[in-house]
Design a protein around this motif. Sequence first.
Motif, PDB file in Angstrom:
ATOM      1  N   ASP B   4       0.816  -1.204   0.000  1.00  0.00           N
ATOM      2  CA  ASP B   4       0.000   0.000   0.000  1.00  0.00           C
ATOM      3  C   ASP B   4       0.853   1.259   0.000  1.00  0.00           C
ATOM      4  OD1 ASP B   4      -2.505  -1.496   2.078  1.00  0.00           O
ATOM      5  OD2 ASP B   4      -2.482  -1.194  -0.072  1.00  0.00           O
ATOM      6  N   CYS B   5       2.126   1.128   0.298  1.00  0.00           N
ATOM      7  CA  CYS B   5       2.959   2.306   0.543  1.00  0.00           C
ATOM      8  C   CYS B   5       4.101   2.426  -0.447  1.00  0.00           C
ATOM      9  CB  CYS B   5       3.513   2.253   1.959  1.00  0.00           C
ATOM     10  SG  CYS B   5       2.261   2.163   3.223  1.00  0.00           S
ATOM     11  N   ILE B   6       3.939   1.925  -1.637  1.00  0.00           N
ATOM     12  CA  ILE B   6       5.018   2.027  -2.613  1.00  0.00           C
ATOM     13  C   ILE B   6       4.837   3.292  -3.441  1.00  0.00           C
ATOM     14  CG2 ILE B   6       6.087   0.965  -4.630  1.00  0.00           C
ATOM     15  CD1 ILE B   6       5.283  -1.733  -3.555  1.00  0.00           C
ATOM     16  N   ARG B  54      -0.383   1.593  -5.954  1.00  0.00           N
ATOM     17  CA  ARG B  54      -1.715   0.985  -5.993  1.00  0.00           C
ATOM     18  C   ARG B  54      -2.703   1.872  -6.751  1.00  0.00           C
ATOM     19  NH1 ARG B  54      -4.520  -2.990  -3.996  1.00  0.00           N
ATOM     20  NH2 ARG B  54      -2.757  -3.845  -2.882  1.00  0.00           N
ATOM     21  N   GLU B  55      -2.577   3.181  -6.571  1.00  0.00           N
ATOM     22  CA  GLU B  55      -3.462   4.102  -7.301  1.00  0.00           C
ATOM     23  C   GLU B  55      -3.130   4.114  -8.789  1.00  0.00           C
ATOM     24  OE1 GLU B  55      -3.906   8.071  -5.868  1.00  0.00           O
ATOM     25  OE2 GLU B  55      -4.200   7.430  -3.801  1.00  0.00           O
ATOM     26  N   ILE B  56      -1.855   4.047  -9.099  1.00  0.00           N
ATOM     27  CA  ILE B  56      -1.447   4.006 -10.510  1.00  0.00           C
ATOM     28  C   ILE B  56      -2.034   2.770 -11.178  1.00  0.00           C
ATOM     29  CG2 ILE B  56       0.530   3.729 -12.054  1.00  0.00           C
ATOM     30  CD1 ILE B  56       2.170   5.364 -10.025  1.00  0.00           C
ATOM     31  N   VAL B  57      -1.935   1.644 -10.491  1.00  0.00           N
ATOM     32  CA  VAL B  57      -2.473   0.392 -11.046  1.00  0.00           C
ATOM     33  C   VAL B  57      -3.984   0.497 -11.218  1.00  0.00           C
ATOM     34  CG1 VAL B  57      -2.871  -2.049 -10.530  1.00  0.00           C
ATOM     35  CG2 VAL B  57      -0.607  -1.050 -10.173  1.00  0.00           C
ATOM     36  N   ARG B  58      -4.648   1.032 -10.213  1.00  0.00           N
ATOM     37  CA  ARG B  58      -6.113   1.131 -10.263  1.00  0.00           C
ATOM     38  C   ARG B  58      -6.577   2.096 -11.352  1.00  0.00           C
ATOM     39  NH1 ARG B  58      -8.214   4.098  -5.302  1.00  0.00           N
ATOM     40  NH2 ARG B  58      -7.609   5.842  -6.627  1.00  0.00           N
ATOM     41  N   ASP B  59      -5.940   3.276 -11.410  1.00  0.00           N
ATOM     42  CA  ASP B  59      -6.438   4.338 -12.288  1.00  0.00           C
ATOM     43  C   ASP B  59      -5.878   4.264 -13.708  1.00  0.00           C
ATOM     44  OD1 ASP B  59      -7.756   5.217 -10.067  1.00  0.00           O
ATOM     45  OD2 ASP B  59      -6.310   6.792  -9.591  1.00  0.00           O
ATOM     46  N   ARG B  60      -4.696   3.722 -13.858  1.00  0.00           N
ATOM     47  CA  ARG B  60      -4.072   3.696 -15.185  1.00  0.00           C
ATOM     48  C   ARG B  60      -4.151   2.317 -15.834  1.00  0.00           C
ATOM     49  NH1 ARG B  60      -0.664   7.942 -16.645  1.00  0.00           N
ATOM     50  NH2 ARG B  60      -0.974   9.706 -15.271  1.00  0.00           N
ATOM     51  N   ILE B  61      -3.857   1.286 -15.064  1.00  0.00           N
ATOM     52  CA  ILE B  61      -3.763  -0.052 -15.655  1.00  0.00           C
ATOM     53  C   ILE B  61      -5.134  -0.721 -15.727  1.00  0.00           C
ATOM     54  CG2 ILE B  61      -2.629  -2.292 -15.534  1.00  0.00           C
ATOM     55  CD1 ILE B  61      -0.797   0.169 -16.040  1.00  0.00           C
ATOM     56  N   CYS B  62      -5.799  -0.819 -14.586  1.00  0.00           N
ATOM     57  CA  CYS B  62      -7.084  -1.526 -14.567  1.00  0.00           C
ATOM     58  C   CYS B  62      -8.153  -0.784 -15.367  1.00  0.00           C
ATOM     59  CB  CYS B  62      -7.545  -1.734 -13.124  1.00  0.00           C
ATOM     60  SG  CYS B  62      -6.450  -2.826 -12.190  1.00  0.00           S
ATOM     61  N   GLU B  63      -8.013   0.530 -15.490  1.00  0.00           N
ATOM     62  CA  GLU B  63      -8.974   1.306 -16.273  1.00  0.00           C
ATOM     63  C   GLU B  63      -8.791   1.080 -17.770  1.00  0.00           C
ATOM     64  OE1 GLU B  63     -11.563   3.709 -15.875  1.00  0.00           O
ATOM     65  OE2 GLU B  63     -11.712   2.577 -14.021  1.00  0.00           O
ATOM     66  N   GLN B  64      -7.549   0.911 -18.190  1.00  0.00           N
ATOM     67  CA  GLN B  64      -7.261   0.837 -19.624  1.00  0.00           C
ATOM     68  C   GLN B  64      -7.155  -0.583 -20.153  1.00  0.00           C
ATOM     69  OE1 GLN B  64      -3.992   3.282 -21.072  1.00  0.00           O
ATOM     70  NE2 GLN B  64      -4.141   4.591 -19.279  1.00  0.00           N
ATOM     71  N   PHE B  65      -6.761  -1.509 -19.270  1.00  0.00           N
ATOM     72  CA  PHE B  65      -6.446  -2.854 -19.745  1.00  0.00           C
ATOM     73  C   PHE B  65      -7.343  -3.895 -19.080  1.00  0.00           C
ATOM     74  CE2 PHE B  65      -2.658  -0.264 -20.214  1.00  0.00           C
ATOM     75  CZ  PHE B  65      -2.268  -0.551 -21.514  1.00  0.00           C
ATOM     76  N   ASP B  75       2.125  -7.733 -10.826  1.00  0.00           N
ATOM     77  CA  ASP B  75       3.012  -7.505 -11.969  1.00  0.00           C
ATOM     78  C   ASP B  75       3.712  -6.151 -11.854  1.00  0.00           C
ATOM     79  OD1 ASP B  75       2.238  -9.922 -12.997  1.00  0.00           O
ATOM     80  OD2 ASP B  75       0.857  -9.086 -14.472  1.00  0.00           O
ATOM     81  N   ALA B  76       2.963  -5.141 -11.413  1.00  0.00           N
ATOM     82  CA  ALA B  76       3.537  -3.801 -11.300  1.00  0.00           C
ATOM     83  C   ALA B  76       4.641  -3.769 -10.250  1.00  0.00           C
ATOM     84  CB  ALA B  76       2.444  -2.795 -10.953  1.00  0.00           C
ATOM     85  N   GLU B  77       4.423  -4.445  -9.140  1.00  0.00           N
ATOM     86  CA  GLU B  77       5.445  -4.464  -8.088  1.00  0.00           C
ATOM     87  C   GLU B  77       6.722  -5.133  -8.581  1.00  0.00           C
ATOM     88  OE1 GLU B  77       3.971  -6.028  -4.415  1.00  0.00           O
ATOM     89  OE2 GLU B  77       2.197  -4.750  -4.479  1.00  0.00           O
TER      90      GLU B  77
END
Lengths: 17, 102
Positions: B4-6, B54-65, B75-77
């Motif tokens: 959660d803190c990366i 976690r926000e990047i993954v939620r807002d950028r990755i999960c939204e687009q892919f 995968d992001a970690e």
Amino acid sequence: SKEKKLYQKPAFRYERV
Amino acid sequence: MPEDCIYIARSSAIAARALAGEMMVMNSADSTFFTLNEVATAIFQAADGHTPLREIVRDRICEQFDVDSEQAQADAEQFVAELSSHGILLVSNQPLAPEAPR
């Protein structure tokens, strides 16, 4: 409905110049 | 490091250009040239030092892919850890101030 793109695991390739 | 803190930020020792959805990155420290795929590019471009991964993954990755959040997060970690080992990304459990370009 927003069509999502095909997911690919984040990856990179690299070479040393 | 708790997931959660990366926080991730781009190193100042790099030059990067986007081309056709992919990011090309040159590390001036060791003259290494990287090419990132589309998902990696999305993460890299969002690495501002103060947005949690976690926000990047939620807002950028999960939204687009088309991917579930747990898979995308894992995968992001792994990806940021690998790029960090090459000196391209800075990783911390606290927000990072963006480095001034050299």
